[in-house]
Enzyme design. Sequence first.
Site, short mmCIF file in Angstrom:
data_model
loop_
_atom_site.label_atom_id
_atom_site.label_comp_id
_atom_site.label_asym_id
_atom_site.label_seq_id
_atom_site.Cartn_x
_atom_site.Cartn_y
_atom_site.Cartn_z
N PRO A 9 -2.20 5.82 0.41
CA PRO A 9 -0.75 5.93 0.36
C PRO A 9 -0.08 5.93 1.73
CG PRO A 9 -1.79 7.99 -0.29
CD PRO A 9 -2.87 6.95 -0.24
N ASN A 10 1.02 5.23 1.77
CA ASN A 10 1.91 5.13 2.95
C ASN A 10 1.35 4.28 4.08
OD1 ASN A 10 3.98 6.88 1.87
ND2 ASN A 10 2.46 8.49 2.06
N ARG A 17 5.81 3.44 10.39
CA ARG A 17 5.68 4.85 10.04
C ARG A 17 5.17 5.66 11.24
NH1 ARG A 17 0.47 7.07 6.71
NH2 ARG A 17 1.19 9.20 6.55
N TYR A 22 0.62 6.64 14.48
CA TYR A 22 -0.17 5.56 13.87
C TYR A 22 -0.06 4.21 14.59
CZ TYR A 22 -0.47 8.99 10.12
OH TYR A 22 -0.69 10.12 9.40
N ASN A 71 -9.76 4.30 4.07
CA ASN A 71 -8.83 5.29 4.62
C ASN A 71 -8.03 5.81 3.43
OD1 ASN A 71 -6.87 6.83 5.83
ND2 ASN A 71 -6.44 5.38 7.47
N ALA A 74 -3.50 10.52 2.66
CA ALA A 74 -3.32 11.90 2.21
C ALA A 74 -4.23 12.27 1.03
CB ALA A 74 -1.86 12.14 1.86
N HIS A 77 -7.35 14.46 1.51
CA HIS A 77 -7.28 15.93 1.59
C HIS A 77 -6.98 16.59 0.24
CE1 HIS A 77 -6.90 14.56 5.68
NE2 HIS A 77 -5.67 14.12 5.48
N ASP A 84 -15.14 12.01 -5.88
CA ASP A 84 -16.09 11.74 -6.97
C ASP A 84 -16.37 10.24 -7.08
OD1 ASP A 84 -16.39 14.37 -7.68
OD2 ASP A 84 -15.25 14.24 -9.56
N GLU A 95 -15.68 6.18 6.04
CA GLU A 95 -14.34 6.79 6.00
C GLU A 95 -13.69 6.64 7.38
OE1 GLU A 95 -14.52 10.96 5.02
OE2 GLU A 95 -12.36 11.25 5.32
N HIS A 97 -10.05 7.33 9.71
CA HIS A 97 -8.68 7.83 9.89
C HIS A 97 -8.18 7.37 11.24
CE1 HIS A 97 -8.87 10.13 6.26
NE2 HIS A 97 -10.09 10.51 6.62
N ILE A 98 -6.98 6.86 11.23
CA ILE A 98 -6.38 6.31 12.45
C ILE A 98 -6.13 7.41 13.46
CG2 ILE A 98 -4.31 5.12 13.32
CD1 ILE A 98 -4.16 3.85 10.41
N SER A 99 -5.54 8.48 12.99
CA SER A 99 -5.22 9.60 13.88
C SER A 99 -6.39 10.57 13.93
CB SER A 99 -3.96 10.32 13.37
OG SER A 99 -4.22 10.90 12.10
N ARG A 104 -4.39 17.85 14.20
CA ARG A 104 -3.12 17.93 13.48
C ARG A 104 -3.08 19.17 12.58
NH1 ARG A 104 -1.91 12.22 10.99
NH2 ARG A 104 0.15 13.18 10.83
N ARG A 108 -5.12 18.76 7.08
CA ARG A 108 -5.74 17.45 7.32
C ARG A 108 -7.21 17.58 7.75
NH1 ARG A 108 -1.28 13.96 7.14
NH2 ARG A 108 0.58 15.00 7.91
C1 DQA Z 1 -4.55 9.29 7.94
C2 DQA Z 1 -4.50 10.80 8.16
C3 DQA Z 1 -3.99 11.50 6.92
O1 DQA Z 1 -3.93 12.90 7.14
C4 DQA Z 1 -2.60 11.03 6.58
O2 DQA Z 1 -2.17 11.61 5.38
C5 DQA Z 1 -2.49 9.55 6.53
C6 DQA Z 1 -3.23 8.74 7.49
C7 DQA Z 1 -4.95 8.55 9.24
O3 DQA Z 1 -5.35 7.39 9.11
O4 DQA Z 1 -4.84 9.10 10.33
O5 DQA Z 1 -1.70 9.02 5.75
O6 DQA Z 1 -5.54 9.02 6.97
#
Ligand code: DQA
Length: 141
Positions: A9-10, A17, A22, A71, A74, A77, A84, A95, A97-99, A104, A108
Amino acid sequence: MRIAILNGPNLNLLGKREPHIYGTMDFEAFLETLKKQYPEVEFEYRQSNSEGEMINNLQTWNGKVDGIILNGAAFTHTSIALGDAVAAIHTPVVEVHISNVYKRENFRKSSYVSAHASGVIVGFGLRGYELAVQCLLEQPI
Ligand code: DQA
């Protein structure tokens, strides 16, 4: 080699964003550079804002691709179901994660996915996806 990338998502808003977290590049543009860099890899890419759709994607790709880069954004978490789904499939999942989620908010710092992933790459920006491709190519896991 077939590699699927699944963004949660997002992440369709990458580039617009919170660019201080990011970055300023949208994912489609980044994917083009990745495809040029790895012409030997057949990439599949999906982004979804829906948990169920993401789980359906993982189940559909299971056994049909050589690796999945996930990725979960959210949902990482919050979603036991996403964790599952990763546990249920046999295709290796990296897995990403960009950040750096560890720098943070506390919420997270936990992931329902990590325990079932082959590995986790965190905090290197979009470069994390490239590192994940390299890991899958060099050391099929
Ligand atoms: C994220 C980190 C997550 O906590 C956040 O909700 C995201 C992006 C990252 O790629 O850093 O949407 O997965």
